[in-house]
Write an enzyme that holds these catalytic residues in place. Structure first.
Site, short mmCIF file in Angstrom:
data_model
loop_
_atom_site.label_atom_id
_atom_site.label_comp_id
_atom_site.label_asym_id
_atom_site.label_seq_id
_atom_site.Cartn_x
_atom_site.Cartn_y
_atom_site.Cartn_z
CB ALA A 114 -3.03 7.28 -2.90
CB SER B 125 -0.94 -0.04 1.20
OG SER B 125 -1.94 0.94 1.08
CG ASN B 126 -0.54 4.69 -1.21
OD1 ASN B 126 -1.17 5.42 -0.47
ND2 ASN B 126 -1.09 4.09 -2.27
NE ARG B 127 5.95 7.10 3.70
CZ ARG B 127 6.44 6.39 4.72
NH1 ARG B 127 5.72 6.22 5.79
NH2 ARG B 127 7.64 5.85 4.62
#
Ligand code: CTP
Ligand code: CA
Length: 222
Positions: free
Chosen positions: A99, A33-35
């Site tokens: 995102a 995943s991402n932030r």
């Protein structure tokens, strides 16, 4: 933000707002995943509702979503795309604060991946995910499309490129990796760049306030 303080400038408008980083499974217990925290998307969904819109919030973090909104939970970029496309024809605007992971694991393992004695490397093959906004832009029938551009360099140039490539009406550019604003922060700053070339800077403010600024600007163009 009190309900009475806002005029219902988005009354009768259907909004799709997306929030959070997507999660691409590696195996049944792990993902990439991402932030992205989802906060900007939640603030946008709330702002649209305060201005009278009918809002569907599609999010990877449904437990943290504000109460009182229609929430559709998703995990992967492909699921996010399917959830938007099912509602796209009826929508007046899509605001993509999510995102989406640009890549997914080619073949997620069916069982938990185990360490193997003597093997010090694990190689994962990633394949490209669909560009959701670009796909929506290609089949746009009057919907207002807004995206975000999180950049670490050449902010305005990169944002302009995305605006054009994805056929957007608005892109909100923000610089990531700065102490103020950004991913997990409650504050944000940036620039709204419209299709007609108008650039409107947004000073550092709470994500709630920034969401109101953005939704008000959209209401003037719907
Ligand atoms: N976006 C999308 N589908 C993707 C990736 C991004 O719809 N597969 C949307 C995001 O929600 C955002 C906008 O496109 O509103 C820009 O996302 P960003 O990650 O900044 O741009 P990319 O087009 O993915 O380009 P890159 O990451 O290579 O800079
Ligand atoms: Ca990306």
């Amino acid at each position: 933000y009190y309900r009475h303080a806002h005029s219902q400038v988005l009354k009768g408008k259907r909004f799709i707002v997306t929030a959070g980083g997507t999660q691409e499974p590696i195996d049944p217990v792990r993902f990439i995943s991402n932030r992205s925290s989802g906060k900007m998307g939640y603030a946008l969904a709330k702002a649209a509702r305060l201005l009278g819109a009918e809002v569907t919030l599609i999010t990877t973090k449904p437990k943290l979503a504000p109460k009182g909104l229609k929430v559709v939970p998703v995990a992967t970029t492909e699921q996010l795309q399917a959830a938007i496309e099912a509602r796209y024809q009826q929508a007046d605007a899509v605001v993509m604060a999510a995102a989406p992971a640009d890549f997914r694991i080619a073949t997620p393992a069916q069982q938990k991946i185990k360490k193997v004695a003597g093997e010090d490397e694990l190689k994962l093959t990633l394949v490209k995910n669909p560009d959701i906004l670009a796909t929506l832009g290609k089949k746009k029938q009057g919907q207002f499309l807004a995206g975000f551009a999180a950049e670490t360099q050449d902010l305005e140039v990169n944002a302009q490129k995305k605006l054009q490539h994805k056929h957007l009406d608005l892109i909100i550019a923000n610089q990531v990796g700065q102490p103020e604003g950004g991913f997990d922060s409650d504050q944000n700053a940036g620039k709204m760049i419209f299709k007609d070339g108008t650039v409107q800077p947004i000073a550092l403010m709470s994500k709630e306030q920034m969401a109101m600024v953005i939704m008000t600007a959209i209401s003037e163009r719907l």
